[in-house]
Design a protein around this motif. Structure first.
Motif, PDB file in Angstrom:
ATOM      1  N   ARG A  30      86.531   7.529 -10.478  1.00 30.15           N
ATOM      2  CA  ARG A  30      87.335   6.391  -9.782  1.00 30.15           C
ATOM      3  C   ARG A  30      87.171   5.137 -10.735  1.00 30.15           C
ATOM      4  NH1 ARG A  30      88.026   3.718  -4.621  1.00 30.15           N
ATOM      5  NH2 ARG A  30      86.057   4.440  -3.702  1.00 30.15           N
ATOM      6  N   ARG A  83      91.472  -4.963  -7.014  1.00 29.03           N
ATOM      7  CA  ARG A  83      91.046  -4.751  -8.645  1.00 29.03           C
ATOM      8  C   ARG A  83      91.914  -5.595  -9.590  1.00 29.03           C
ATOM      9  NH1 ARG A  83      88.870  -1.827  -5.560  1.00 29.03           N
ATOM     10  NH2 ARG A  83      87.944   0.503  -5.964  1.00 29.03           N
ATOM     11  N   ASP A  84      93.012  -5.914  -9.165  1.00 30.74           N
ATOM     12  CA  ASP A  84      93.880  -6.791 -10.290  1.00 30.74           C
ATOM     13  C   ASP A  84      94.523  -8.022  -9.212  1.00 30.74           C
ATOM     14  OD1 ASP A  84      95.435  -5.824  -7.869  1.00 30.74           O
ATOM     15  OD2 ASP A  84      97.135  -5.335  -9.171  1.00 30.74           O
ATOM     16  N   ARG A  88      95.221   2.979  -0.020  1.00 25.03           N
ATOM     17  CA  ARG A  88      94.516   4.019   0.830  1.00 25.03           C
ATOM     18  C   ARG A  88      95.578   4.567   1.916  1.00 25.03           C
ATOM     19  NH1 ARG A  88      88.628   4.771   0.924  1.00 25.03           N
ATOM     20  NH2 ARG A  88      87.789   3.407  -0.442  1.00 25.03           N
ATOM     21  N   ASP A 113      90.590   3.594 -12.598  1.00 27.52           N
ATOM     22  CA  ASP A 113      91.053   2.453 -12.300  1.00 27.52           C
ATOM     23  C   ASP A 113      91.150   1.531 -13.553  1.00 27.52           C
ATOM     24  OD1 ASP A 113      91.319   3.106  -9.616  1.00 27.52           O
ATOM     25  OD2 ASP A 113      89.628   2.097  -8.811  1.00 27.52           O
ATOM     26  N   ARG A 159     102.909   0.143  -7.250  1.00 28.05           N
ATOM     27  CA  ARG A 159     102.112  -1.296  -7.363  1.00 28.05           C
ATOM     28  C   ARG A 159     103.183  -2.328  -7.190  1.00 28.05           C
ATOM     29  NH1 ARG A 159      97.135  -0.084  -8.687  1.00 28.05           N
ATOM     30  NH2 ARG A 159      96.598  -2.674  -8.390  1.00 28.05           N
ATOM     31  N   ARG A 169      93.849   2.936 -16.417  1.00 26.98           N
ATOM     32  CA  ARG A 169      95.289   3.049 -16.116  1.00 26.98           C
ATOM     33  C   ARG A 169      96.158   1.843 -16.899  1.00 26.98           C
ATOM     34  NH1 ARG A 169      94.593   1.389 -10.032  1.00 26.98           N
ATOM     35  NH2 ARG A 169      94.497  -0.677 -10.585  1.00 26.98           N
TER      36      ARG A 169
HETATM   37  O1  C5P Z   1      88.553  -0.801  -2.798  1.00 25.23           O
HETATM   38  P1  C5P Z   1      88.998   0.415  -2.290  1.00 25.23           P
HETATM   39  O2  C5P Z   1      87.914   1.287  -2.619  1.00 25.23           O
HETATM   40  O3  C5P Z   1      89.580   0.393  -0.762  1.00 25.23           O
HETATM   41  O4  C5P Z   1      90.352   0.823  -3.180  1.00 25.23           O
HETATM   42  C1  C5P Z   1      90.952   2.292  -3.169  1.00 25.23           C
HETATM   43  C2  C5P Z   1      91.559   2.538  -4.453  1.00 25.23           C
HETATM   44  O5  C5P Z   1      92.714   1.494  -4.399  1.00 25.23           O
HETATM   45  C3  C5P Z   1      91.005   2.012  -5.788  1.00 25.23           C
HETATM   46  O6  C5P Z   1      90.212   2.881  -6.304  1.00 25.23           O
HETATM   47  C4  C5P Z   1      92.054   1.501  -6.665  1.00 25.23           C
HETATM   48  O7  C5P Z   1      92.626   2.834  -7.244  1.00 25.23           O
HETATM   49  C5  C5P Z   1      93.224   1.247  -5.697  1.00 25.23           C
HETATM   50  N1  C5P Z   1      93.295  -0.330  -5.943  1.00 25.23           N
HETATM   51  C6  C5P Z   1      94.111  -0.978  -6.773  1.00 25.23           C
HETATM   52  N2  C5P Z   1      94.274  -2.269  -6.667  1.00 25.23           N
HETATM   53  C7  C5P Z   1      93.683  -3.057  -5.624  1.00 25.23           C
HETATM   54  C8  C5P Z   1      93.076  -2.229  -4.864  1.00 25.23           C
HETATM   55  C9  C5P Z   1      92.776  -1.036  -4.663  1.00 25.23           C
HETATM   56  O8  C5P Z   1      94.511  -0.246  -7.426  1.00 25.23           O
HETATM   57  N3  C5P Z   1      94.271  -4.407  -5.821  1.00 25.23           N
END
Ligand code: C5P
Length: 193
Positions: free
Chosen positions: A150, A105-106, A38, A154, A83, A157
């Protein structure tokens, strides 16, 4: 003690609430890794450079929780170089002394494949959209569309897509109270300690 709890899942499934509660219950540090993406999205300019130079002030901005910031985060998060720039910081945090909870997410798949506990916290898109809408207001149908959009970005990708690690315990919070979801997560941590 080195002990990592990896908590992954889609937007508004309850990851943040559960992660903070688990960290507090066990005295672990907590990192909301979504805030990193963010902050990169909100900073503007070249996202790779933004990720390489991310500062505590960038993470303290008060506009990081908006729907727009979430969408911007999800776009920059699809860039492999963004990343890559954030991996070391997250891994160091995960292995700090005293235990750590990372949500994202990962985390269980890419950042901490050796985490002692891996949870995948999820809920139906409608339940998640209702929660976001209750929190942020606006037009419910638009919130639902954005949640689904979203998720698709997510999960679809090429670089570190959102998915449950093979050994992750799935917690579906659609029909759970916050207290029940927290109890389920804490039970998994206690089992592994
Ligand atoms: O969890 P949150 O809504 O704050 O995450 C915002 C965006 O950041 C997610 O939609 C995702 O695309 C990305 N994100 C990610 N890997 C993470 C945490 C968040 O790609 N470990």
């Amino acid at each position: 003690m080195i002990f990592t709890v990896a908590i992954d899942g889609p937007a508004a499934a309850g990851k943040g609430t559960i992660s903070r509660a688990v960290a507090e219950a066990f005295g672990f540090a907590h990192l909301d890794t979504g805030a990193l993406y963010r902050a990169v999205g909100a900073k503007g300019g070249d996202p790779v450079q933004a990720a390489q130079t991310l500062s505590p002030e960038d993470l303290a901005r008060d506009d990081l929780r908006t729907l727009e910031a979430g969408q911007a985060a999800s776009r920059v998060a699809a860039l492999p170089d963004v990343r890559a720039a954030l991996v070391d910081f997250q891994r160091r945090f995960a292995r700090r002394e005293g235990g750590a909870v990372l949500d994202g997410r990962d985390i269980g798949t890419v950042i901490c494949p050796d985490a002692e506990v891996k949870l995948f916290v999820t809920a139906s898109a409608e339940v998640r959209a209702k929660r976001r809408w209750a929190e942020l207001g606006g037009d419910y149908d638009q919130v639902l569309r954005e949640v689904i959009e979203r998720d698709m970005r997510d999960a679809g990708r090429a670089s570190a897509p959102m998915r449950a690690a093979d050994e992750a315990v799935v917690i579906d919070t659609s029909d759970l109270s916050i207290a029940e979801a927290i109890a389920a997560a804490c039970a998994e941590v206690r089992r592994a300690l």
